[in-house]
Motif scaffolding. Structure first.
Motif, PDB file in Angstrom:
ATOM      1  N   ALA A   7       0.847  -1.188   0.000  1.00 39.38           N
ATOM      2  CA  ALA A   7       0.000   0.000   0.000  1.00 39.38           C
ATOM      3  C   ALA A   7       0.886   1.243   0.000  1.00 39.38           C
ATOM      4  O   ALA A   7       0.604   2.236  -0.697  1.00 39.38           O
ATOM      5  N   GLY A   8       1.949   1.269   0.750  1.00 41.31           N
ATOM      6  CA  GLY A   8       2.858   2.411   0.794  1.00 41.31           C
ATOM      7  C   GLY A   8       3.535   2.621  -0.559  1.00 41.31           C
ATOM      8  O   GLY A   8       3.755   3.743  -0.989  1.00 41.31           O
ATOM      9  N   VAL A  11       0.990   4.057  -2.967  1.00 39.44           N
ATOM     10  CA  VAL A  11       0.772   5.482  -2.669  1.00 39.44           C
ATOM     11  C   VAL A  11       1.974   6.290  -3.139  1.00 39.44           C
ATOM     12  O   VAL A  11       1.835   7.383  -3.697  1.00 39.44           O
ATOM     13  N   PHE A  14       1.795   6.562  -6.877  1.00 39.61           N
ATOM     14  CA  PHE A  14       0.694   7.490  -7.208  1.00 39.61           C
ATOM     15  C   PHE A  14       1.168   8.926  -7.015  1.00 39.61           C
ATOM     16  O   PHE A  14       0.915   9.789  -7.859  1.00 39.61           O
ATOM     17  N   TRP A  15       1.845   9.195  -5.900  1.00 43.67           N
ATOM     18  CA  TRP A  15       2.335  10.540  -5.630  1.00 43.67           C
ATOM     19  C   TRP A  15       3.404  10.938  -6.652  1.00 43.67           C
ATOM     20  O   TRP A  15       3.464  12.088  -7.082  1.00 43.67           O
TER      21      TRP A  15
END
Length: 158
Positions: A7-8, A11, A14-15
């Motif tokens: 998940a990290g 993210v 995505f960032w």
């Protein structure tokens, strides 16, 4: 890898993609702003002389309007003077011209009446032509006033 790490990582990716897209948008926006700045500078360079020319044209038009106002005032004065002159001439010459035309009408009527009576050459030997005309005019005036007196008497009776 555990679920939290995945998940990290998602993210973080995505960032990274989001930051990259924002950087591209900001670069394009900076280019558009540079072009807008150049456009505004060009428009300013061309507009300022145009506004100066427009101001010059307005000044010239205003000068012409001032001249037209002066011409209009002069024409108005000339028209007033012409009107006063025509009134003066009418007052000065009107009365004598009416009297002269009335006198000439009386002379013509007297001469015509004598000629229609069939005696155009009846002269008194001692009389001049001027005295004869004066006598005919007096007779014409007497006959005209006698008719008026008769009409006035008829009105008083009635």
């Amino acid at each position: 890898m555990s679920g939290g790490e995945v998940a990290g990582l998602v993210v973080a990716v995505f960032w990274a993609v989001l930051v990259t897209l924002l950087a591209v948008v900001l670069v394009r926006l900076a280019g558009a702003l540079r072009q807008a700045t150049v456009l505004v500078a060009t428009v300013t360079e061309r507009t300022v002389p145009l506004l100066d020319e427009a101001a010059e044209t307005l000044r010239a038009a205003n000068d012409q309007l001032v001249r037209v106002d002066e011409i209009t005032a002069n024409v108005q004065d000339a028209a007033a003077n012409a009107n006063a002159l025509s009134s003066t001439m009418a007052a000065t010459l009107g009365g004598p011209l009416v009297k002269l035309s009335a006198f000439s009408y009386g002379v013509r009527s007297a001469v015509a009446r004598q000629r229609s009576a069939g005696q155009p050459d009846r002269y008194v030997p001692q009389q001049t032509e001027r005295e004869l005309i004066a006598r005919m005019v007096k007779a014409e005036v007497r006959s005209a006033t006698a008719r008026r007196g008769l009409f006035a008497r008829m009105l008083k009776r009635g």
